[in-house]
Design a protein around this motif. Structure first.
Motif, PDB file in Angstrom:
ATOM      1  N   LEU A   1       1.728-102.795  37.172  1.00  0.00           N
ATOM      2  CA  LEU A   1       1.794-103.322  38.530  1.00  0.00           C
ATOM      3  C   LEU A   1       0.395-103.717  38.963  1.00  0.00           C
ATOM      4  O   LEU A   1      -0.527-102.916  38.925  1.00  0.00           O
ATOM      5  CB  LEU A   1       2.367-102.254  39.467  1.00  0.00           C
ATOM      6  CG  LEU A   1       3.726-101.706  39.023  1.00  0.00           C
ATOM      7  CD1 LEU A   1       4.181-100.582  39.938  1.00  0.00           C
ATOM      8  CD2 LEU A   1       4.773-102.814  39.012  1.00  0.00           C
ATOM      9  N   LEU A   2       0.249-104.957  39.373  1.00  0.00           N
ATOM     10  CA  LEU A   2      -1.079-105.449  39.739  1.00  0.00           C
ATOM     11  C   LEU A   2      -1.075-105.865  41.201  1.00  0.00           C
ATOM     12  O   LEU A   2      -0.164-106.534  41.678  1.00  0.00           O
ATOM     13  CB  LEU A   2      -1.452-106.623  38.834  1.00  0.00           C
ATOM     14  CG  LEU A   2      -1.535-106.203  37.355  1.00  0.00           C
ATOM     15  CD1 LEU A   2      -1.530-107.397  36.434  1.00  0.00           C
ATOM     16  CD2 LEU A   2      -2.771-105.354  37.112  1.00  0.00           C
TER      17      LEU A   2
ATOM     18  N   ASN B   1      -3.489-116.286  49.926  1.00  0.00           N
ATOM     19  CA  ASN B   1      -2.551-115.438  49.214  1.00  0.00           C
ATOM     20  C   ASN B   1      -1.761-116.267  48.212  1.00  0.00           C
ATOM     21  O   ASN B   1      -0.596-116.543  48.383  1.00  0.00           O
ATOM     22  CB  ASN B   1      -1.614-114.757  50.226  1.00  0.00           C
ATOM     23  CG  ASN B   1      -0.668-113.805  49.544  1.00  0.00           C
ATOM     24  OD1 ASN B   1      -0.916-113.389  48.410  1.00  0.00           O
ATOM     25  ND2 ASN B   1       0.409-113.479  50.220  1.00  0.00           N
ATOM     26  N   THR B   2      -2.432-116.668  47.139  1.00  0.00           N
ATOM     27  CA  THR B   2      -1.785-117.484  46.110  1.00  0.00           C
ATOM     28  C   THR B   2      -1.692-116.693  44.821  1.00  0.00           C
ATOM     29  O   THR B   2      -2.406-115.703  44.634  1.00  0.00           O
ATOM     30  CB  THR B   2      -2.610-118.745  45.807  1.00  0.00           C
ATOM     31  OG1 THR B   2      -3.855-118.322  45.227  1.00  0.00           O
ATOM     32  CG2 THR B   2      -2.887-119.542  47.063  1.00  0.00           C
ATOM     33  N   ASP B   3      -0.806-117.139  43.953  1.00  0.00           N
ATOM     34  CA  ASP B   3      -0.708-116.494  42.644  1.00  0.00           C
ATOM     35  C   ASP B   3      -2.033-116.586  41.904  1.00  0.00           C
ATOM     36  O   ASP B   3      -2.464-115.635  41.260  1.00  0.00           O
ATOM     37  CB  ASP B   3       0.456-117.103  41.831  1.00  0.00           C
ATOM     38  CG  ASP B   3       0.419-118.631  41.755  1.00  0.00           C
ATOM     39  OD1 ASP B   3      -0.461-119.249  42.381  1.00  0.00           O
ATOM     40  OD2 ASP B   3       1.281-119.202  41.063  1.00  0.00           O
ATOM     41  N   ILE B   4      -2.703-117.737  42.035  1.00  0.00           N
ATOM     42  CA  ILE B   4      -3.972-117.919  41.319  1.00  0.00           C
ATOM     43  C   ILE B   4      -4.996-116.871  41.753  1.00  0.00           C
ATOM     44  O   ILE B   4      -5.680-116.259  40.925  1.00  0.00           O
ATOM     45  CB  ILE B   4      -4.538-119.337  41.575  1.00  0.00           C
ATOM     46  CG1 ILE B   4      -3.670-120.391  40.882  1.00  0.00           C
ATOM     47  CG2 ILE B   4      -5.989-119.426  41.129  1.00  0.00           C
ATOM     48  CD1 ILE B   4      -3.843-120.510  39.386  1.00  0.00           C
ATOM     49  N   ASN B   5      -5.084-116.620  43.051  1.00  0.00           N
ATOM     50  CA  ASN B   5      -6.043-115.613  43.494  1.00  0.00           C
ATOM     51  C   ASN B   5      -5.673-114.218  42.984  1.00  0.00           C
ATOM     52  O   ASN B   5      -6.545-113.414  42.657  1.00  0.00           O
ATOM     53  CB  ASN B   5      -6.177-115.624  45.016  1.00  0.00           C
ATOM     54  CG  ASN B   5      -7.071-116.761  45.481  1.00  0.00           C
ATOM     55  OD1 ASN B   5      -8.123-117.007  44.873  1.00  0.00           O
ATOM     56  ND2 ASN B   5      -6.649-117.478  46.507  1.00  0.00           N
ATOM     57  N   ALA B   6      -4.382-113.946  42.880  1.00  0.00           N
ATOM     58  CA  ALA B   6      -3.943-112.671  42.311  1.00  0.00           C
ATOM     59  C   ALA B   6      -4.357-112.576  40.842  1.00  0.00           C
ATOM     60  O   ALA B   6      -4.846-111.541  40.387  1.00  0.00           O
ATOM     61  CB  ALA B   6      -2.433-112.529  42.450  1.00  0.00           C
ATOM     62  N   TYR B   7      -4.197-113.684  40.107  1.00  0.00           N
ATOM     63  CA  TYR B   7      -4.605-113.674  38.706  1.00  0.00           C
ATOM     64  C   TYR B   7      -6.118-113.495  38.585  1.00  0.00           C
ATOM     65  O   TYR B   7      -6.607-112.793  37.719  1.00  0.00           O
ATOM     66  CB  TYR B   7      -4.200-114.971  37.990  1.00  0.00           C
ATOM     67  CG  TYR B   7      -2.711-115.263  37.996  1.00  0.00           C
ATOM     68  CD1 TYR B   7      -1.785-114.230  37.850  1.00  0.00           C
ATOM     69  CD2 TYR B   7      -2.230-116.553  38.139  1.00  0.00           C
ATOM     70  CE1 TYR B   7      -0.416-114.493  37.857  1.00  0.00           C
ATOM     71  CE2 TYR B   7      -0.863-116.822  38.139  1.00  0.00           C
ATOM     72  CZ  TYR B   7       0.038-115.790  38.014  1.00  0.00           C
ATOM     73  OH  TYR B   7       1.373-116.052  38.018  1.00  0.00           O
ATOM     74  N   LEU B   8      -6.836-114.170  39.456  1.00  0.00           N
ATOM     75  CA  LEU B   8      -8.292-114.071  39.392  1.00  0.00           C
ATOM     76  C   LEU B   8      -8.761-112.640  39.626  1.00  0.00           C
ATOM     77  O   LEU B   8      -9.653-112.151  38.941  1.00  0.00           O
ATOM     78  CB  LEU B   8      -8.933-115.003  40.438  1.00  0.00           C
ATOM     79  CG  LEU B   8      -9.059-116.466  40.008  1.00  0.00           C
ATOM     80  CD1 LEU B   8      -9.441-117.333  41.197  1.00  0.00           C
ATOM     81  CD2 LEU B   8     -10.071-116.624  38.874  1.00  0.00           C
ATOM     82  N   GLU B   9      -8.129-111.983  40.593  1.00  0.00           N
ATOM     83  CA  GLU B   9      -8.517-110.596  40.858  1.00  0.00           C
ATOM     84  C   GLU B   9      -8.247-109.675  39.681  1.00  0.00           C
ATOM     85  O   GLU B   9      -8.834-108.610  39.571  1.00  0.00           O
ATOM     86  CB  GLU B   9      -7.748-110.069  42.080  1.00  0.00           C
ATOM     87  CG  GLU B   9      -8.403-110.383  43.399  1.00  0.00           C
ATOM     88  CD  GLU B   9      -7.760-109.594  44.532  1.00  0.00           C
ATOM     89  OE1 GLU B   9      -7.828-108.359  44.505  1.00  0.00           O
ATOM     90  OE2 GLU B   9      -7.168-110.231  45.424  1.00  0.00           O
ATOM     91  N   ASN B  10      -7.291-110.062  38.839  1.00  0.00           N
ATOM     92  CA  ASN B  10      -6.899-109.196  37.726  1.00  0.00           C
ATOM     93  C   ASN B  10      -7.168-109.845  36.372  1.00  0.00           C
ATOM     94  O   ASN B  10      -6.524-109.516  35.378  1.00  0.00           O
ATOM     95  CB  ASN B  10      -5.415-108.828  37.861  1.00  0.00           C
ATOM     96  CG  ASN B  10      -5.152-107.986  39.091  1.00  0.00           C
ATOM     97  OD1 ASN B  10      -5.429-106.792  39.104  1.00  0.00           O
ATOM     98  ND2 ASN B  10      -4.643-108.604  40.151  1.00  0.00           N
ATOM     99  N   LEU B  11      -8.139-110.754  36.367  1.00  0.00           N
ATOM    100  CA  LEU B  11      -8.402-111.523  35.154  1.00  0.00           C
ATOM    101  C   LEU B  11      -8.779-110.638  33.967  1.00  0.00           C
ATOM    102  O   LEU B  11      -8.414-110.907  32.824  1.00  0.00           O
ATOM    103  CB  LEU B  11      -9.506-112.559  35.433  1.00  0.00           C
ATOM    104  CG  LEU B  11      -9.558-113.768  34.507  1.00  0.00           C
ATOM    105  CD1 LEU B  11      -8.221-114.481  34.449  1.00  0.00           C
ATOM    106  CD2 LEU B  11     -10.647-114.732  34.938  1.00  0.00           C
ATOM    107  N   GLU B  12      -9.473-109.533  34.277  1.00  0.00           N
ATOM    108  CA  GLU B  12      -9.871-108.602  33.223  1.00  0.00           C
ATOM    109  C   GLU B  12      -8.631-108.084  32.491  1.00  0.00           C
ATOM    110  O   GLU B  12      -8.615-107.967  31.269  1.00  0.00           O
ATOM    111  CB  GLU B  12     -10.632-107.433  33.874  1.00  0.00           C
ATOM    112  CG  GLU B  12     -11.277-106.490  32.895  1.00  0.00           C
ATOM    113  CD  GLU B  12     -11.921-105.297  33.606  1.00  0.00           C
ATOM    114  OE1 GLU B  12     -12.442-105.447  34.735  1.00  0.00           O
ATOM    115  OE2 GLU B  12     -11.875-104.193  33.040  1.00  0.00           O
ATOM    116  N   GLN B  13      -7.574-107.772  33.260  1.00  0.00           N
ATOM    117  CA  GLN B  13      -6.332-107.269  32.657  1.00  0.00           C
ATOM    118  C   GLN B  13      -5.655-108.353  31.811  1.00  0.00           C
ATOM    119  O   GLN B  13      -5.128-108.077  30.748  1.00  0.00           O
ATOM    120  CB  GLN B  13      -5.350-106.803  33.753  1.00  0.00           C
ATOM    121  CG  GLN B  13      -5.907-105.745  34.695  1.00  0.00           C
ATOM    122  CD  GLN B  13      -6.219-104.437  33.994  1.00  0.00           C
ATOM    123  OE1 GLN B  13      -5.567-104.081  33.022  1.00  0.00           O
ATOM    124  NE2 GLN B  13      -7.245-103.740  34.446  1.00  0.00           N
TER     125      GLN B  13
END
Lengths: 372, 379, 372, 379
Positions: free
Chosen positions: C86-87, C99-111
Motif C-alpha cells: 500500500l503506497l 493529486n495526480t497518479d503521476i505525483n503519487a508515482y513520483l513520491e514512491n519512485l524508489e519502490q
C-alpha cells in the motif's frame, strides 16, 4: 479479567522532530537494535496485556508502518476476535499546528465511539518501555481515579527527554501539573504519554478540546483536567526511552549493549513481537573482529565492529572499522572505511569517503540511500 | 487460481535412524540445519517460490514437532485463500483399518482422496530431507514440453561413484530408457534425486493397480518406475546442476552446515529472490560480547557469543560463555557451552549443555561427534 | 510464464467525483453487490493472472481500503513470495490539481524502481471488469508494441462514462488519440485506464511528466506519447463498469440482477476475492416477499424487496417495501417504509420518514449514519 | 503471551454412524449445519472467542476433509504468532507401533508430548459434535475459584429424561459427590455435557496411571472420573444454561437446523460479539429470482432461489429451480432441486441433485428423510 480496555497508539506530537531519520518515516517506524521498530513495543505491551482491539493513529508517511503492522498476526492478535485498526488523518502536514492527536481522534470519532470496551489505554508510538497494561487498568479501576498517567523518574532531564512533558505529583500521587520539560533540573518525573481512563472520559476530553482550542493535544486536555478530575500518577520502573531526538535515539540503542539491561528487558514471559523477514544468518569471515555489539541477520562481516548496532543485510568490508555507531539495514560499508559515532540510515553505501566521525556527543547522521 | 495446476506431496515419513539421537524425538525433516532452518524448509520454500499452492506432507513417525511445524503454513506464505500445507498421516477408513504407509508409492496411494479433492493435472513428489534450491515450475515446463508421463530430476555424479546411486540411462532426447538401482557397471552418471513429476491421470491408474499387486513393495523406484518403463510410458530425465545434499548422516549433516562458511557457497542463502522461509522469531539480534573472538562463523539472531568461535555454525539461543571455545562445530538451537569448555568437530543437539571446562570432540577424529546428551562440567 | 509483470492499482483521477458515497471513502472501497468492494476486481484479476507483486496507490481516506486489503492473503497472494504494497501520498487533498497518479508515482519512485519485474500492468481501482492480464502481457510482448491500452466499446457514452477517456484507433489498432469523453456520440471506445508497458517506459513517462506539467496524469502522458511511441488498443469484452458517477454506480449494480450477466461474470475459474466477515445466513420471515434481488448475509427480511441489492446485516421491517434500490450494510429500514430508486448508505436508519423515492433516472442518495 | 494458560483438545474422532451416509466420506464434526457452518466451527469458534490460542483436534477416522478444514486455523483467527489448530492423529512412536485411539482418555494420553510442548496449567477437553456457544474462560474462572482438579460442564435436563444421561450429583457447593451413568432413579437432573477442564499436572499423572491399567477402557466418563471421585480429587459441576444440541442423529441435526427459523432462536448466530467463524468464500450474494417465493427460510450467500421455499435452511451453492418446492427441509451445500421437483421434510446432502418433477420426502412421515444419493427426474 473483568475490566476490558481497547488500546490507542498515537503518533508523536507535531513539535517532536528527530533529525535525519524522521525525514523518511514516523518515529514509530524507526529501527531499534536493527531488528525491531519502535511501535513494536507499545503494540506488544498491549497484546501481552490481553488487549486485542487496538487503534493505531498514523499521520505522515504511513507506508512503512502499514507494511510493518499488516494484519497484526505477528503481534499474536487473533484476527477474528480482535484487530489492529489503522486510522489515518487527512490533516497530515507533519508540522502543522492542526496535526494533533485530538484532531486525529475527532476525525475517527465514529470508530472510537463504536468500541464495546469500557476503558481505553492510550500509549505513544515513540517510546520504548515494558508495561503490563492489564495491571495498570486493574489498579486504575481499584483506585476509583478518573485518569491514571504513567511516569518515569529520570536523572538526565537536562540533556535528554527535552520534548517530553514532566509531571509534578502531590503526596497522594495526584497530578498537580503536566508541562513541557524545560530542562531546569536533572531529576524529573517524565510523563510517558500513557493514560488509562474510561472511554466516556476519553470521548469527553476529545469533544471538549474541540471547543477549547483547535491546536490542543490530549496531554494539554489532561493538564487542564487536573483541576477538575482525579488524575493520578503511576510509576514505571525498568528500561525507558523516549525517542524524541537523535541523541535520545542513539542513547536508547547504546544502552542495550549493556547485557544486563538487554536481558532484563527481553524476557521470554513478555515477548516483543516484530515483523520478520526470513533473513539468513550472518557470516563472519576470517579476519573479522566484532566485540560488544548487536548484529542482525544476513550480514557479511569482514572488518571490525565495536560497541555498535548492525542492522540486517549490512556489509562491513575488509579493514573497515565501525565504532560506537548504528548501521541500519542494507548499508554497505566499504573496505577500509572508518566510522565512529554515527547513525547510518538504510541503503547507504560508503565507498569513497573513508572517514565518518562525529566529534560531539550527538552522532553524525548519514542520509538514507546516500552514496558516499 | 493456482499459478500451476501442480500439487506437491512431500515424503517426510523417514525414521532417519542414521541420524541417531537427533531423530529420536523429531522426524528427520524437522532436524535443524544452517543456523536457522529445518531441513523441510527447503522443499517447502522451493514449493512456495515455484508457485505451488497446495502441499501435502506425508508423515507417520513421531511427528508432533514436524506436524505442528509444517501445519503453520504461514511460514512459507502457504496460508492464503487457496493455499495450504496439510499434514497427511495414515487414516482409518470406512472400508479398511489403520495402517502405516508401506512404501513411497503407498503413501501417495493412501491419499488419492486428498489429491482428487484438488483435481490437479500434475503431482510433484518430493523427499523431505534434501538441502537444495530448485524451481519446480521450470521442471514442470520441461515435463509439459516433453509431453511426459513422468519426469525424474537427476544430477550428474562422478562416474566412479555412480554405482552407489539409482542411475537413469537416457537416449539423446533425455527420454529414460532404463533405470538401474546401484548398477555394478553404470552406463551413465545421471543419479535420481527422488524428485518426480507425474501426470496425475496416468499415475492415479498405476497406483490403483499397484495397490492390488501383492508382490509390490509399493515403492516408486522399485515398483512404479519399472512398470512405467516396461509399459510404453514416456519418462524423461530433468538435469539439475545446483547445490544438492542428502543430509542422511551426522557427517553429511555437519558437512552441509560447514559448506555455508565458504564465502562463495553455492547454496547462496542470502539470495533474496529465492529465500528459504522458516520460523522466524522476534528474538534480539546476535549479541557479541567484549570477550568474544570470532574467526569464521555463520551465526543466527538470538545467539550470545562470549567466547571464541572458529569455523562454526551457531543457531539461535546458543550461549557460548566467555572463555569457552567452539571449533569446527555446529551448535543447534539452545545449546550452551559453559566457561572454559571446548567443543571441537562436534554437532551439538538442541538445548544441550556442555558444562564448565568440559572437552568435547577431537580435532583429529575422522568422524564428527554427535553430542545429544548434556555433558557434565569439571571444576 | 516467461514475461513477468508487477501490478499497479491506481486511484481515480482528481476530477472524478461520485455524489454522496465518495464523501466517505475512495471509489475502490465502494460496495459492489453489497458484498465486494470495487478494488477487489482489479486485485483479483492480477492475482488470477499470476501477478503477485502489486502496488496499490491510496490517496484520501485510505482507512477502509487498508482494512479491506490487510495482508492480502484473501486475494490468494503468497505473503512471502509476493505482496500487496500500500503506497500513500502526502498530497492527499482529493480535489487538489496536484493529486495526480503521476505525483503519487513520483513520491514512491524508489519502490517502483526497486521492482525486479520487467513489465508493469497499470489498472484502475474504480472500474469493474474481468481480464486475464497474463494474456494481455503475452500479447503485448509478442506484438512488440510500446504501450498496450485496454478499451471497451460502449453504446451509451452520452449518458454514462462521462468522466472516462475515449480512444480513437487506426486500422492497425494504433491509438491516435486519448481524450475526455465529451458525450458527443453514443458509440465510443472507452479507455479502461489499463496499460501494459515495460517498467522502463513507465518510469520514463513518470519522469518526463514532472518536466511537462505538475498536474499531468499518466493518461495525459500516454496521450502525448501516441505521437512518438507505438501505443495500441486491445479490446475488452464482457461486463464492464466505470464507477465514475452515482448513475454509473447504480447501473453497474443493477445490471448484475440480470442472472445471465451475473453468471457470465462470476465463474469458478476466475474467482473474485474479497474480505469476508463471518456473517450468518439471512433470515426470511413469514410474510416477507423477495424477488429479482441479491441479498447478502445476516439480513432480517420481514418486508418486500424487489429488483434490489441488499447489503450485509440489513433489516427490512414488516410492511416495508424496497424497490429498484441499493441498501448498504447495517441499514435498518423500518416497518412500513417505502423506498424506491435509492442508494442508502451504511448504518442508515429509516424510521420516521415513510417514503424515499427518486423520480429522476439518478437515484436518491441517503447519507451514511443518517437517521431519518 | 496467551491470555489463558489453557490449551483445548477437541475429540473429533467419532464415526458418527447414526448420521448414516452423511458421515460416509466426512468425519462427523465436518458435517454441515446452519446454512453455512460445519459442526466443529462451534467448539473452535468458542475457543477463539474465549481467548484460547492452542487447539488440538483429535481425529483418526476418514479425516481428509476435516483435516484440511481445521488445519487452516485462520478461519478462527487461530493462526497468529503463538496460536494454532493442530490435527492430531495416532502416530507411530520410537517405542510403540501405530495404534488407534482406544478411548477418550487414551486420545489425550497419546498426545501428552504435544500438550507438554505448550506446558499449560489447564486443559479443556471438548467434544467436536455439539452445537452451542459457551465462554470457556468463565468456566476456567470458576475452576480456579473452586480450586478444582476437574470441572465438568453440566446442564439441567427434565427430571423424567435424566435417566438417559450421565448425571452428576453435587453438594451445596457444586462439588460433585457422585457420577451415575444413565441412572434408573436419578438423584439430580444435572447431565454431563462432555466438557471438562482439568488441572493438567493432576490429569497428566492420572492418564499415565490409566494407560498402564489393563482393565481400563481409557474413557473419561467410565474410567478417569470414577477414579478421581474415589480418590480425594476435587470435582466441580459448572452449570450451563444456553442453547445446546447434540446433533448425533438425522432427526436431531434437522431439528437443530429448524431451530434457526425461530425469530428469537436462542443460538443467536447474528450476535457480533460472539461470532461463529467458518469458511467464508467470496461468492456472490444469494440471488432470489423473480419467480421465487420464500415463506420462512434461513438462506446463505451463493444460493440461487428460483422456486418456492417454506420453513427451510438453504446452504450456499444450492440451486432451487423455478417451479420447484422445498418445504420443511435442509439443503446442504451444492444441492440442486430441478424444475417441478418437491422436497418435503428432508435433509439433502452436499452436491445431491433432485431431478425434474421428482417428489422426495413426505409431509406426514415422523422421521426426516436423508437424501444422500441423486434422485432421478421424471419427464
Amino acid at each position: 479479567m473483568a475490566n476490558k480496555a481497547f488500546g490507542v497508539i498515537n503518533s508523536a506530537a507535531n513539535y517532536i522532530r528527530v533529525e535525519g531519520l524522521h525525514d523518511y518515516r514516523p518515529i514509530g517506524a524507526f529501527s531499534f537494535l536493527g531488528r525491531f521498530r519502535v511501535i513494536d513495543f507499545p503494540i506488544s505491551n498491549m497484546s501481552n496485556s490481553g488487549i486485542n482491539r487496538i487503534h493505531v493513529y498514523l499521520n505522515s508517511r504511513p507506508r512503512s508502518i502499514v507494511e510493518h503492522i499488516g494484519d497484526g498476526r505477528h503481534y499474536n492478535i487473533n484476527s477474528k476476535r480482535g484487530n489492529i485498526q489503522l486510522l489515518f488523518t487527512q490533516n497530515n502536514g507533519h508540522s502543522s499546528i492542526y496535526n494533533t492527536d485530538i484532531n486525529a481522534y475527532l476525525e475517527n470519532l465514529e470508530q472510537i465511539e463504536r468500541m464495546p470496551q469500557d476503558y481505553v489505554i492510550v500509549a505513544p508510538s515513540y517510546m520504548i518501555y515494558k508495561q503490563d497494561y492489564q495491571k495498570l487498568l486493574d489498579e486504575h479501576v481499584a483506585s476509583g481515579t478518573d485518569i491514571t498517567l504513567l511516569y518515569h523518574k529520570v536523572d538526565q532531564a537536562k540533556e535528554y527527554y527535552r520534548a517530553c512533558n514532566v509531571v509534578t505529583l502531590n503526596k497522594q500521587k495526584g497530578v498537580q501539573s503536566l508541562e513541557r520539560n524545560m530542562g531546569t533540573a536533572k531529576e524529573k518525573l517524565i510523563s510517558m504519554d500513557t493514560y488509562v481512563m474510561s472511554k466516556e472520559i476519553f470521548v469527553d476530553l476529545i469533544k471538549k478540546a474541540k471547543k477549547e482550542s483547535s491546536a490542543y493535544s490530549l496531554a494539554d486536555m489532561i493538564a487542564l483536567a487536573c483541576e477538575t478530575l482525579d488524575v493520578r500518577g503511576y510509576q514505571h520502573k525498568g528500561f525507558f526511552a523516549a525517542i524524541t531526538s537523535l541523541d535520545d535515539y542513539y542513547r536508547a540503542n547504546m544502552e542495550m549493549l549493556e547485557y544486563a539491561t538487554a536481558m532484563d528487558f527481553f524476557t521470554s514471559d513478555w515477548p516483543f513481537y516484530t515483523k520478520t523477514t526470513d533473513a539468513c544468518p550472518t557470516q563472519y569471515f576470517h579476519g573479522a573482529s566484532v566485540t560488544n555489539s548487536m548484529v542482525c541477520n544476513a550480514g557479511l562481516i569482514e572488518g571490525t565492529v565495536e560497541n555498535s548496532i548492525i542492522g540486517r543485510n549490512v556489509h562491513i568490508g575488509k579493514g573497515a572499522v565501525v565504532r560506537n555507531s548504528i548501521i541500519l539495514s542494507y548499508a554497505d560499508i566499504g573496505d577500509g572505511v572508518y566510522i565512529e559515532n554515527a547513525v547510518v540510515d538504510k541503503w547507504v553505501e560508503v565507498k569513497k569517503i573513508k572517514k565518518i566521525v562525529s566529534e560531539s556527543v550527538t552522532p553524525t547522521y548519514v542520509k538514507r540511500n546516500d552514496k558516499l | 487460481m493456482a499459478q500451476t495446476s501442480m500439487l506437491a506431496m512431500i515424503l517426510a515419513g523417514g525414521r532417519g535412524s542414521r541420524l541417531h539421537e537427533l531423530t529420536k524425538k523429531v522426524a528427520k525433516p524437522a532436524v535443524a540445519y544452517g543456523g536457522k532452518y529445518r531441513i523441510i524448509d527447503f522443499p517447502l520454500s522451493n514449493c512456495a517460490n515455484s508457485g505451488i499452492d497446495i502441499v501435502g506432507v506425508l508423515t507417520q513417525y513421531e511427528s508432533v514437532l514436524l506436524n505442528s511445524y509444517v501445519a503453520a503454513g504461514g511460514r512459507w506464505g502457504l496460508d492464503t485463500k487457496d493455499s495450504g500445507v496439510f499434514v497427511l498421516t495414515p487414516r482409518e477408513k470406512a472400508d479398511c483399518g489403520l495402517d502405516v504407509y508401506r512404501g513411497t508409492a503407498d503413501a501417495i496411494s493412501q491419499n488419492i482422496d486428498f489429491i482428487d479433492a484438488y483435481d490437479p493435472e500434475y503431482i510433484l513428489v518430493l523427499s523431505g530431507d534434501h538441502i537444495y534450491k530448485m524451481n519446480y515450475d521450470k521442471m514442470l515446463s520441461f515435463h509439459k514440453e516433453m509431453g511426459a508421463d513422468a519426469t525424474i530430476a537427476v544430477r550428474g555424479v562422478p562416474m566412479k561413484e555412480a554405482s552407489r546411486f539409482g542411475i537413469m540411462n537416457t537416449d539423446d532426447n533425455r527420454r529414460i530408457i532404463e533405470f538401474e538401482e546401484k548398477p555394478e557397471k553404470p552406463k551413465s552418471n545421471l543419479a535420481s534425486m527422488g524428485i518426480y513429476i507425474f501426470t496425475w491421470k496416468t499415475m492415479r491408474k498405476l497406483l490403483i493397480e499397484d495397490m492390488k499387486n501383492p508382490d509390490s513393495s509399493h515403492d516408486f523406484g522399485k515398483d512404479i518406475i519399472p512398470v512405467m518403463l516396461n509399459g510404453d510410458k514416456k519418462l524423461y530425465a530433468y538435469e539439475f546442476s545446483g547445490y544438492w545434499k542428502d543430509v542422511g548422516t551426522i557427517d553429511s549433516l555437519w558437512e552441509a552446515n560447514m559448506d555455508l562458511l565458504d564465502s562463495d557457497n553455492e547454496l547462496n542463502l542470502d539470495d533474496t529472490s529465492w529465500k528459504i522461509y522458516t520460523e522466524d522469531t522476534g528474538i534480539i539480534p546476535q549479541y557479541i560480547a567484549s570477550s568474544a573472538k570470532i574467526d569464521g562463523a555463520y551465526i543466527n539472531q538470538g545467539a550470545h557469543i562470549g567466547g571464541e568461535v572458529s569455523r562454526s555454525v551457531i543457531f539461535s539461543n546458543v550461549k557460548i560463555a566467555p572463555g569457552a571455545k567452539v571449533i569446527d562445530s555446529v551448535l543447534m538451537p539452545g545449546a550452551i557451552v559453559e566457561e572454559g569448555a571446548t567443543v571441537t568437530r562436534a554437532l551439538v543437539a538442541e538445548n544441550i549443555r556442555i558444562g564448565k571446562n568440559a572437552k568435547v570432540g577431537n580435532k583429529k577424529s575422522e568422524e564428527i561427534l554427535l553430542v545429544a546428551k548434556n555433558v557434565k562440567g569439571e571444576d
